[in-house]
Write a protein that holds these residues in place. Sequence first.
Motif, PDB file in Angstrom:
ATOM      1  N   LEU A   1       0.840  -1.199   0.000  1.00  0.00           N
ATOM      2  CA  LEU A   1       0.000   0.000   0.000  1.00  0.00           C
ATOM      3  C   LEU A   1       0.875   1.249   0.000  1.00  0.00           C
ATOM      4  N   PRO A   2       0.493   2.251  -0.777  1.00  0.00           N
ATOM      5  CA  PRO A   2       1.243   3.512  -0.740  1.00  0.00           C
ATOM      6  C   PRO A   2       1.032   4.207   0.596  1.00  0.00           C
ATOM      7  N   SER A   3       2.029   4.954   1.028  1.00  0.00           N
ATOM      8  CA  SER A   3       1.951   5.602   2.337  1.00  0.00           C
ATOM      9  C   SER A   3       1.075   6.852   2.332  1.00  0.00           C
ATOM     10  N   SER A   4       0.893   7.455   1.163  1.00  0.00           N
ATOM     11  CA  SER A   4       0.081   8.668   1.076  1.00  0.00           C
ATOM     12  C   SER A   4      -0.472   8.801  -0.337  1.00  0.00           C
ATOM     13  N   PHE A   5      -1.355   9.782  -0.520  1.00  0.00           N
ATOM     14  CA  PHE A   5      -1.892  10.046  -1.848  1.00  0.00           C
ATOM     15  C   PHE A   5      -0.781  10.498  -2.787  1.00  0.00           C
ATOM     16  N   SER A   6       0.141  11.286  -2.276  1.00  0.00           N
ATOM     17  CA  SER A   6       1.273  11.749  -3.073  1.00  0.00           C
ATOM     18  C   SER A   6       2.137  10.568  -3.525  1.00  0.00           C
ATOM     19  N   ASP A   7       2.366   9.624  -2.615  1.00  0.00           N
ATOM     20  CA  ASP A   7       3.134   8.419  -2.955  1.00  0.00           C
ATOM     21  C   ASP A   7       2.405   7.608  -4.024  1.00  0.00           C
ATOM     22  N   ALA A   8       1.081   7.515  -3.915  1.00  0.00           N
ATOM     23  CA  ALA A   8       0.298   6.762  -4.900  1.00  0.00           C
ATOM     24  C   ALA A   8       0.384   7.413  -6.277  1.00  0.00           C
ATOM     25  N   THR A   9       0.267   8.730  -6.344  1.00  0.00           N
ATOM     26  CA  THR A   9       0.341   9.403  -7.646  1.00  0.00           C
ATOM     27  C   THR A   9       1.745   9.303  -8.246  1.00  0.00           C
ATOM     28  N   THR A  10       2.767   9.357  -7.415  1.00  0.00           N
ATOM     29  CA  THR A  10       4.142   9.178  -7.903  1.00  0.00           C
ATOM     30  C   THR A  10       4.337   7.775  -8.438  1.00  0.00           C
ATOM     31  N   ARG A  11       3.834   6.784  -7.712  1.00  0.00           N
ATOM     32  CA  ARG A  11       3.922   5.402  -8.182  1.00  0.00           C
ATOM     33  C   ARG A  11       3.201   5.212  -9.506  1.00  0.00           C
ATOM     34  N   ILE A  12       2.007   5.795  -9.602  1.00  0.00           N
ATOM     35  CA  ILE A  12       1.228   5.669 -10.844  1.00  0.00           C
ATOM     36  C   ILE A  12       2.012   6.260 -12.010  1.00  0.00           C
ATOM     37  N   ALA A  13       2.551   7.452 -11.831  1.00  0.00           N
ATOM     38  CA  ALA A  13       3.314   8.096 -12.912  1.00  0.00           C
ATOM     39  C   ALA A  13       4.535   7.255 -13.299  1.00  0.00           C
ATOM     40  N   GLN A  14       5.280   6.771 -12.312  1.00  0.00           N
ATOM     41  CA  GLN A  14       6.488   6.002 -12.605  1.00  0.00           C
ATOM     42  C   GLN A  14       6.154   4.641 -13.213  1.00  0.00           C
ATOM     43  N   ASN A  15       5.162   3.954 -12.670  1.00  0.00           N
ATOM     44  CA  ASN A  15       4.800   2.644 -13.208  1.00  0.00           C
ATOM     45  C   ASN A  15       4.194   2.756 -14.603  1.00  0.00           C
ATOM     46  N   LEU A  16       3.379   3.784 -14.853  1.00  0.00           N
ATOM     47  CA  LEU A  16       2.828   3.970 -16.196  1.00  0.00           C
ATOM     48  C   LEU A  16       3.936   4.204 -17.215  1.00  0.00           C
ATOM     49  N   THR A  17       4.962   4.930 -16.820  1.00  0.00           N
ATOM     50  CA  THR A  17       6.085   5.173 -17.720  1.00  0.00           C
ATOM     51  C   THR A  17       6.917   3.902 -17.905  1.00  0.00           C
ATOM     52  N   HIS A  18       7.204   3.216 -16.825  1.00  0.00           N
ATOM     53  CA  HIS A  18       8.084   2.043 -16.878  1.00  0.00           C
ATOM     54  C   HIS A  18       7.427   0.849 -17.570  1.00  0.00           C
ATOM     55  N   PHE A  19       6.145   0.609 -17.292  1.00  0.00           N
ATOM     56  CA  PHE A  19       5.448  -0.567 -17.817  1.00  0.00           C
ATOM     57  C   PHE A  19       4.433  -0.203 -18.905  1.00  0.00           C
TER      58      PHE A  19
ATOM     59  N   PRO B   1       8.974   9.947 -15.652  1.00  0.00           N
ATOM     60  CA  PRO B   1       8.020  11.031 -15.888  1.00  0.00           C
ATOM     61  C   PRO B   1       8.529  12.357 -15.341  1.00  0.00           C
ATOM     62  N   TYR B   2       9.602  12.316 -14.541  1.00  0.00           N
ATOM     63  CA  TYR B   2      10.188  13.520 -13.966  1.00  0.00           C
ATOM     64  C   TYR B   2      11.511  13.864 -14.636  1.00  0.00           C
ATOM     65  N   GLY B   3      11.777  13.266 -15.813  1.00  0.00           N
ATOM     66  CA  GLY B   3      13.033  13.465 -16.526  1.00  0.00           C
ATOM     67  C   GLY B   3      13.280  14.922 -16.880  1.00  0.00           C
ATOM     68  N   HIS B   4      12.227  15.661 -17.222  1.00  0.00           N
ATOM     69  CA  HIS B   4      12.386  17.069 -17.574  1.00  0.00           C
ATOM     70  C   HIS B   4      12.807  17.895 -16.368  1.00  0.00           C
ATOM     71  N   VAL B   5      12.575  17.409 -15.160  1.00  0.00           N
ATOM     72  CA  VAL B   5      12.956  18.115 -13.946  1.00  0.00           C
ATOM     73  C   VAL B   5      14.394  17.777 -13.570  1.00  0.00           C
ATOM     74  N   LEU B   6      14.791  16.518 -13.828  1.00  0.00           N
ATOM     75  CA  LEU B   6      16.112  16.060 -13.425  1.00  0.00           C
ATOM     76  C   LEU B   6      17.223  16.645 -14.279  1.00  0.00           C
ATOM     77  N   GLY B   7      16.969  16.870 -15.562  1.00  0.00           N
ATOM     78  CA  GLY B   7      17.944  17.498 -16.440  1.00  0.00           C
ATOM     79  C   GLY B   7      18.960  16.515 -16.981  1.00  0.00           C
ATOM     80  N   ASP B   8      19.637  16.913 -18.063  1.00  0.00           N
ATOM     81  CA  ASP B   8      20.664  16.121 -18.703  1.00  0.00           C
ATOM     82  C   ASP B   8      21.597  17.103 -19.404  1.00  0.00           C
ATOM     83  N   GLU B   9      22.897  16.991 -19.135  1.00  0.00           N
ATOM     84  CA  GLU B   9      23.852  17.937 -19.693  1.00  0.00           C
ATOM     85  C   GLU B   9      23.923  17.863 -21.218  1.00  0.00           C
ATOM     86  N   GLU B  10      23.650  16.713 -21.804  1.00  0.00           N
ATOM     87  CA  GLU B  10      23.761  16.581 -23.248  1.00  0.00           C
ATOM     88  C   GLU B  10      22.575  17.207 -23.977  1.00  0.00           C
TER      89      GLU B  10
END
Length: 181
Positions: A33-51, A161-170
């Motif tokens: 179980l996710p610990s919070s609503f924020s954790d659930a939405t983060t999981r959804i975003a990451q899992n939707l991207t990964h799978f 899904p947070y790649g645009h926030v993390l940045g990439d030097e290239e």
Amino acid sequence: MSTLISSLKETAQSLTAIRRPWRDFLDITAVDLPSSFSDATTRIAQNLTHFRLNYTIILLLIFFIALIYHPLSVLTFLVILLAWFFLYFARDREEPVVIFGFTIDDRLVIAALFVLTVAGLVLTGVWLNVLVAALIGVSFVVLHAALRSTDDLVMDDLESPYGHVLGDEELDSPRGDYSGI
């Protein structure tokens, strides 16, 4: 004809490359179980991207099961799926769509394919079956994505899904020389 076959091969190889192993997708030990609503939405975003391809396969399977007793509808939607595939998903984004000598914008292609899909639903009389299948499929995907922990997932920054926030030097970043934290 050889261009069509090479395009199909190339697309199949790229799709195979992004599909994740089913044993990772169905790993029972990763469910909690996710610990919070924020954790659930983060999981959804990451899992939707990964799978994303695994979820797409499951949704298509649910749609197929919903239409199994309507063979004309299955054929209609197979043709519509092929239209989506060739006119939108499998084509090079740099090349414009040309139909009967007319160059067509991406938004117009999406609008036309959407109208074609809705017309297929209405004319074959299976819109209720497809609506129920979509509700079941989306519910399953969101439930799985929320309950599956992302601790064991290995993701590239650009895939995240947070790649645009993390940045990439290239990449040319509007932020200049700043790097992700």
